[in-house]
Design an enzyme around this catalytic site. Structure first.
Site, PDB file in Angstrom:
ATOM      1  N   GLY A 258      21.781 -16.558  28.643  1.00  0.00           N
ATOM      2  CA  GLY A 258      22.382 -15.822  27.532  1.00  0.00           C
ATOM      3  C   GLY A 258      21.771 -16.254  26.213  1.00  0.00           C
TER       4      GLY A 258
ATOM      5  N   SER B 270      19.221 -13.811  24.235  1.00  0.00           N
ATOM      6  CA  SER B 270      18.966 -12.671  23.352  1.00  0.00           C
ATOM      7  C   SER B 270      20.251 -11.985  22.907  1.00  0.00           C
ATOM      8  CB  SER B 270      18.104 -11.632  24.068  1.00  0.00           C
ATOM      9  OG  SER B 270      16.922 -12.213  24.513  1.00  0.00           O
TER      10      SER B 270
ATOM     11  N   GLU C  91       9.896 -20.989  31.806  1.00  0.00           N
ATOM     12  CA  GLU C  91       9.635 -19.586  32.070  1.00  0.00           C
ATOM     13  C   GLU C  91       8.164 -19.244  31.865  1.00  0.00           C
ATOM     14  OE1 GLU C  91      12.078 -17.028  29.691  1.00  0.00           O
ATOM     15  OE2 GLU C  91      11.880 -15.421  31.171  1.00  0.00           O
TER      16      GLU C  91
END
Ligand SMILES: Cc1cc2nc3c(=O)[nH]c(=O)nc-3n(C[C@H](O)[C@H](O)[C@H](O)COP(=O)(O)OP(=O)(O)OC[C@H]3O[C@@H](n4cnc5c(N)ncnc54)[C@H](O)[C@@H]3O)c2cc1C
Lengths: 338, 397
Positions: free
Chosen positions: B125, B127, B246
């Site tokens: 959570g 953006s 990521e």
């Protein structure tokens, strides 16, 4: 064992980045002095016996300065002699070539015919700096041969090229009678020889391309930071900095492939051909951008942009064009994924 | 170093496991969200049991501690066998793992890491509608209060684009605890249970027909302060660990999976009788080398990271190289597939190899937009690696 970074440091010292295309003959002497003519010659034969990674590192540095001296065709010519099972005076030739005599491998196709009497006529393309050569290593229908440049029926014809950093010749044969003592392979052995030389040529050229591309990027970035328009360096314009970022990305990625192939003893010929295809494509892309990002000055003879672009365009054609190499890679991958 | 014989042994071990256990017909079995979630959970559990789910974790976890070379073998074999990607557990095994591993307290690690292996899934959570590329502009507000004798953060606001949030048990949450100073300074990092009262999730319909990501709304959500990672106001630094995972680690898996999946393009070439079409062979050849180069740069990136010589911008290069190659790969598939690809196919949830190239092509945008867009990566490469001057900061409307 010489460390790779020592080799690179020595190369950068001998051929500093700010001296593009240093004079050919002096460079050739320097290259011979550094031992690079023997870089891949086994130690048993009196050479340095270094591996592919080491020669790749040297060709990368030579690419960076747009070297005029024909180290790549020289290394390939020497490797043909090393590979030869048939050459009569192999040891003698190895010694002569290591000492600075020049017998290049041609880097464009040979178009020759054999007459009934065994003489050869036709053109052998892509002989770099033929004026320096004592002999040319050529692929003839009867096998690989050393062709002395002063033999009867042998003529070197310069073919002026756009690339100002190198000189290219055709070896024109008119009823040339091959000397059996100078054969490097027979017709059957030619395939094996070709397969041995191909990956070496592709690694060397890929390194030349990426060295050139990285120097081109460095110069472009430096120019973009210095050149001001609209009261700011043009490097501040995002439309331009993104293009520089893409140049960087493409170079770094192609380099990763090059080094992984140079280090991988199991890399196939086709995989290495793919690395050359990618590197030559990237070199071309980067030099095209280089000129555009320099504006008008990039189109002038006084600025070195064009030297990079012209070399890139020629490299695209050497030892297999981009299209033919990509096709080979595609065909082989398709067969492997049956 | 693992030597070649060991690697080949691992390869055949993975292959025989896959022969026996790989999910067949998983595409057909993933036509609804529920079915998709079930197939994903089953497959993850099987991989955990076999020791192939988390090869990138440290060795104190069962199935962890694999060398890079071993990881590559595993990813490549999984892709070659056409197994589904672990999309549902993507955030838990990469983002949550990296964040917990690098920044969390021992209690937090001990609590959550094993639960990930038991199948607990996470979402991210970060953006918000007003904070995309400019993530630090986030506004989701948390106020520290004592309620029922416990110290909690009371959260109000909204998150968006949260992948698989509708199925997640836990959330990596960035909130604003202060609006003083620079915008990065007032951000705090929380671990939130998705079942906490006041949390509601609303899936978002995407162009390829599925609902991969969702909005999350917060209405006076109480999150205990023990759920904070790092100090209050220092969440931005923790978020970097999440984001770095990521941009780095995941890409090796994805690169090798794409390489393993090149056979799908080869299959198309054969199915449509293009074996002798030189133009197509060239494009395919160029793609093969490009994908090989992506694997090479991902390898180099991880080697550099392990050796502590990673530079700023390296991850951006890997990400842009991968996302562009993925775009090229799926676009070639659409092109070669001809009209077959233009008919709407039944949806397969959650994979880059859905069996429908148009869907894969649309999915490939995920990698040029998510995790810091391609353009943002270019800024990083130009400004931080090439040291080009930044644009003037302020702008007046
Ligand atoms: C498939 C998918 C999954 C996602 N999953 C998650 C998730 O699980 N959790 C989560 O928190 N978020 C997730 N996201 C959100 C993702 O991080 C954002 O979409 C992304 O950061 C871009 O923000 P934005 O969509 O608001 O676009 P914007 O930031 O509004 O960008 C619009 C366009 O402007 C460009 N742009 C913006 N700023 C600049 C700049 N400074 N310079 C140049 N160009 C610029 C962008 O590149 C883009 O092209 C996901 C996104 C996608 C697509």
């Amino acid at each position: 064992m010489i460390e790779l970074n020592e080799l690179t440091a020595a190369a950068q010292k001998a051929f500093p980045a700010d001296n593009l295309s240093p004079a050919r003959d002096a460079s050739w002497e320097l290259v011979a002095e550094m031992g690079w003519l023997m870089i891949r010659l086994p130690e048993d034969d009196g050479g340095l016996g270094l591996d592919r990674e080491a020669s790749t590192a040297i060709h990368y540095e030579m690419g960076r300065v747009l070297a005029t001296t024909p180290l790549i065709p020289a290394q390939l010519g020497l490797q043909a002699v090393i590979e030869s099972q048939t050459l009569a005076d192999r040891a003698d030739w190895l010694e002569r070539l290591s000492a600075g005599e020049y017998a290049p491998l041609h880097m464009l196709p040979a178009k020759v015919d054999i007459a009934a009497d065994g003489t050869v006529s036709g053109t052998i393309g892509g002989v770099f700096d033929g004026d320096m050569a004592v002999a040319v290593v050529a692929k003839l229908p009867i096998g690989y041969a050393l062709i002395p440049t002063d033999a009867d029926g042998v003529e070197l014809v310069e073919r002026p090229i756009w690339d100002l950093s190198r000189r290219m010749f055709d070896l024109v044969l008119t009823g040339y009678k091959p000397d059996p003592a100078l054969m490097l392979s027979d017709a059957d052995g030619a395939t094996a020889m070709h397969d041995a030389l191909g990956p070496e040529a592709h690694l060397a050229l890929a390194a030349d391309c990426l060295g050139g591309a990285s120097a081109a990027l460095d110069m472009t970035v430096e120019y973009m930071k210095m050149r001001k328009q609209f009261e700011r360096p043009i490097a501040m314009f995002q439309a331009l900095k993104h293009r520089a970022a893409d140049m960087k990305t493409k170079i770094v990625v192609a380099e990763a492939l090059l080094w992984s192939r140079a280090r991988d003893e199991q890399a196939t010929r086709t995989q290495i051909a793919g690395a050359k295809a990618l590197a030559s494509d990237v070199f071309q892309f980067v030099t095209e951008e280089m000129i555009q990002l320099h504006g008008g000055i990039g189109l002038t003879e006084e600025h070195p942009c064009h030297l990079f672009m012209k070399r890139a365009m020629l490299n695209l054609q050497l030892c297999g064009s981009l299209d033919s190499l990509n096709e080979t890679v595609g065909r082989e991958a398709l067969a492997a994924m049956a | 170093m693992t030597d070649n014989a060991d690697l080949e042994a691992l390869r055949s071990e993975v292959r025989s496991f896959l022969e026996a256990e790989k999910p067949h017909g998983w595409r057909d079995a993933s036509r609804t969200q529920e079915d998709f979630v079930n197939t994903q959970r089953d497959w993850f559990a099987k991989l955990v049991k076999a020791g192939y789910a988390i090869p990138h974790w440290p060795k104190e976890y069962p199935g962890g501690g694999r060398s890079l070379a071993e990881q590559k073998v595993i990813y490549e074999e999984l892709a070659k066998a056409d197994c589904p990607r672990l999309l549902l557990s993507f955030v838990s095994t990469y983002h949550a793992f990296a964040t917990l591993h690098e920044c969390a307290s021992e209690e937090q690690k001990a609590k959550y890491m094993p639960r990930i292996l038991e199948g607990e899934t996470w979402c991210q959570g970060f953006s918000e509608p007003g904070a995309g590329s400019d993530l630090a502009a986030l506004k989701c507000k948390a106020v520290r209060e004592v309620r029922d004798g416990k110290e909690v953060y009371v959260v109000n606001g909204q998150k968006v684009w949260s992948t698989m949030a509708q199925f997640a048990d836990m959330c990596l949450l960035l909130v604003r605890t202060s609006s003083e100073g620079v915008k990065q300074a007032g951000i705090t990092y929380l671990l939130m249970d998705m079942k906490t009262p006041g949390v509601s999730v609303s899936p978002i319909h995407q162009i390829q027909g599925d609902e991969e990501f969702a909005e999350i709304f917060f209405d006076n959500v109480e999150i205990p302060v023990e759920q904070r990672v790092g100090e209050e106001g220092e969440g931005w630094a923790v978020a970097q660990a999440t984001l770095a995972s990521e941009r780095g680690l995941t890409l090796m898996e994805l690169g090798y999976r794409m390489r393993g999946a090149l056979g799908r393009v080869a299959e198309l070439i054969r199915t449509h009788g293009h074996q002798e079409d030189r133009g197509i062979l060239r494009d395919f050849g160029a793609l093969v080398s490009e994908v090989d180069a992506v694997c090479a740069i991902a390898d180099q990136f991880l080697d550099n990271r392990i050796n502590g010589v990673e530079r700023i911008g390296d991850a951006s290069i890997v990400k842009n190289a991968y996302s562009r190659a993925l775009r090229a790969y799926s676009k070639l598939g659409v092109r070669l597939g001809g009209m077959d690809e233009q008919y709407i196919a039944p949806i397969t949830f959650g994979d880059l190899n859905t069996g429908n190239w148009m869907a894969d092509f649309m999915n490939s945008y995920a990698w040029t937009i998510a995790g810091g867009s391609e353009e943002v990566q270019r800024n990083i490469i130009a400004e931080r690696m090439l040291e080009m001057p930044r644009e003037p900061k302020s702008w007046v409307l």
